[in-house]
Design a protein around this motif. Structure first.
Motif, short mmCIF file in Angstrom:
data_model
loop_
_atom_site.label_atom_id
_atom_site.label_comp_id
_atom_site.label_asym_id
_atom_site.label_seq_id
_atom_site.Cartn_x
_atom_site.Cartn_y
_atom_site.Cartn_z
N THR A 105 12.83 76.27 12.08
CA THR A 105 12.54 77.79 11.63
C THR A 105 13.43 78.86 12.14
O THR A 105 13.90 79.58 11.27
CB THR A 105 10.92 78.12 12.00
N LEU A 106 13.84 78.78 13.42
CA LEU A 106 14.80 79.60 13.94
C LEU A 106 15.98 79.48 13.49
O LEU A 106 16.99 80.33 13.74
CB LEU A 106 14.58 79.46 15.28
N ASN A 107 16.28 78.27 12.87
CA ASN A 107 17.66 78.03 12.53
C ASN A 107 17.63 78.17 11.07
O ASN A 107 18.37 77.62 10.25
CB ASN A 107 17.89 76.50 12.74
N GLY A 108 16.90 78.94 10.48
CA GLY A 108 16.88 79.47 9.03
C GLY A 108 16.11 78.47 8.11
O GLY A 108 16.44 78.38 7.07
N PHE B 38 9.15 70.39 19.51
CA PHE B 38 9.16 71.62 19.09
C PHE B 38 10.15 71.75 17.93
O PHE B 38 10.78 73.08 17.76
CB PHE B 38 9.36 72.72 20.30
N HIS C 59 9.96 71.95 14.89
CA HIS C 59 9.87 72.69 13.62
C HIS C 59 9.89 74.05 14.13
O HIS C 59 10.64 74.80 13.21
CB HIS C 59 8.01 72.63 13.33
N GLN C 60 9.82 74.43 15.03
CA GLN C 60 10.07 75.86 15.64
C GLN C 60 11.54 76.00 15.76
O GLN C 60 12.00 77.03 15.07
CB GLN C 60 9.34 76.29 17.04
N ILE C 61 12.30 75.14 16.24
CA ILE C 61 13.68 75.08 16.41
C ILE C 61 14.38 75.13 14.85
O ILE C 61 15.35 76.10 14.50
CB ILE C 61 14.37 74.02 16.76
#
Lengths: 216, 216
Positions: free
Chosen positions: A180-183, A174, A176-178
């Motif tokens: 994304t959430l990391n800006g 995950f 990519h999700q992390i």
DNA sequence: GTCTATATTTCGATAGAC
DNA sequence: GTCTATCGAAATATAGAC
């Protein structure tokens, strides 16, 4: 496994090209899945004509199988730290470190494995039933021994192993999700350290094995 | 979302067929991935001619997008338990229970989501950047409040959320692996309870929030 | 709204010259 | 061992009768 082959020029070329193709394949299979990956994409990424892939690997499935086996071998070796550890703090702590490092360095392999298992392990079911099963049984016994020696709480060893796999591999699968959430930015050196420390702190404390780790 | 439509016969048929197709699609996408799934397979599983799928969903991608959105909505609602909880034992405990139950009841949706994210979220990147980002920020603040109130240890809220997602979804995404290690049998009622309890015990104790849970 | 037949594209794999 | 050209299968999508 096989006997060491003569270093003829032909063998050198074969070895190098196989490594090149496998590396490209790992990336493409991770990004698109087995069904979404095409031999053309892999060939392009490897910088070779498509026909050459079929010269080195007869079928798409054979190539894929090699990629899956690779990550599995890497994970198996990561568990060496587990065995000779005196207790859970050292053993599980080192295992988390090793698995997190692999998630950081080999995220593609982890994704290919996850995809393979999610789809019912069509090509590596035999590995699950033999090698992984034996591995799991062995490590469960080590954990059980630590429990019996009072070095950690009475936790179901198998569910603990699942948690270790889940949390460490999540940072690859995950990623990519992390990000994304990391800006939209990849985790920094400092953030990776924080991730490792969080996982180790929660799990080691969670199983009651924090001797010497208090307050870190 | 949309205004309630008139219950004409046509609308009823449409609604039922869409539900039928979406259910079949979720299963096929989970088992084969987006690339490996075929409209023919989905049609067969739904018991409809392939052309009918294209009548209800113009493209394979549109159908897939709906499936991904479905599981996302389910997860969002599971987090309601989080908000009005007085502390981490109730809030995080209930969240783990809810997510584990979804992994048990909707493993296909979880796999489709995992596959989508692993491949770089090509169709739901906007959800990650908006809805999920806001959701994560909100829950991190709740966790931070609990930390400030001394109800749990000082843990990075985001990494804690990642661990919650990883451990609970692992039982869906890697369900096949877990079943194989369980001798090829699905987890029993008792084993699912043991899984939930293990996860809750380790994490709640791991973050220092076990008031009233000691010894369970 | 349903369904058969088919257009069109793409993919895995191979033939065969170099 | 390399590479162009191509075959045959399978997939998405649509046309058009009912």
């Amino acid at each position: 496994m096989t006997a060491p082959e003569r270093l003829s020029k032909r063998n050198v070329i074969r070895q190098e090209n196989e490594r090149l193709i496998l590396s490209a394949a790992e990336k493409v299979f991770a990004e698109a899945g087995f069904g979404g990956a095409t031999m053309q994409l892999i060939a392009d990424m490897a910088g070779l004509p498509k026909a050459n892939l079929h010269y080195y690997f007869a079928t798409k499935e054979e190539l894929y199988r090699k990629v899956v086996q690779n990550i599995f071998e890497i994970w198996l070796h990561a568990a060496d730290v587990f065995d000779n550890a005196p207790g859970p703090v050292e053993g599980i702590g080192a295992y988390i470190d090793a698995k997190m490092e692999i998630s950081r360095r080999h995220p593609e392999g982890s994704k290919v494995w996850a995809s393979e298992v999610m789809h019912g392990a069509p090509v590596i079911q035999d590995y699950l039933e033999t090698t992984l099963r034996d591995w799991t049984t062995g490590r469960s016994q080590v954990i059980q021994k630590w429990i019996d020696e009072g070095k950690m709480d009475r936790i179901d060893p198998e569910h603990l192993l699942y948690m270790l796999w889940a949390t460490t591999q999540h940072y690859a699968d995950f990623g990519h999700q992390i990000e994304t959430l990391n800006g939209g930015r990849r985790l920094s050196e400092k953030q990776w350290k924080a991730a490792k420390d969080s996982v180790k702190q929660i799990i080691l404390r969670g199983i009651g094995a924090t001797d010497g780790l208090q307050g870190r």
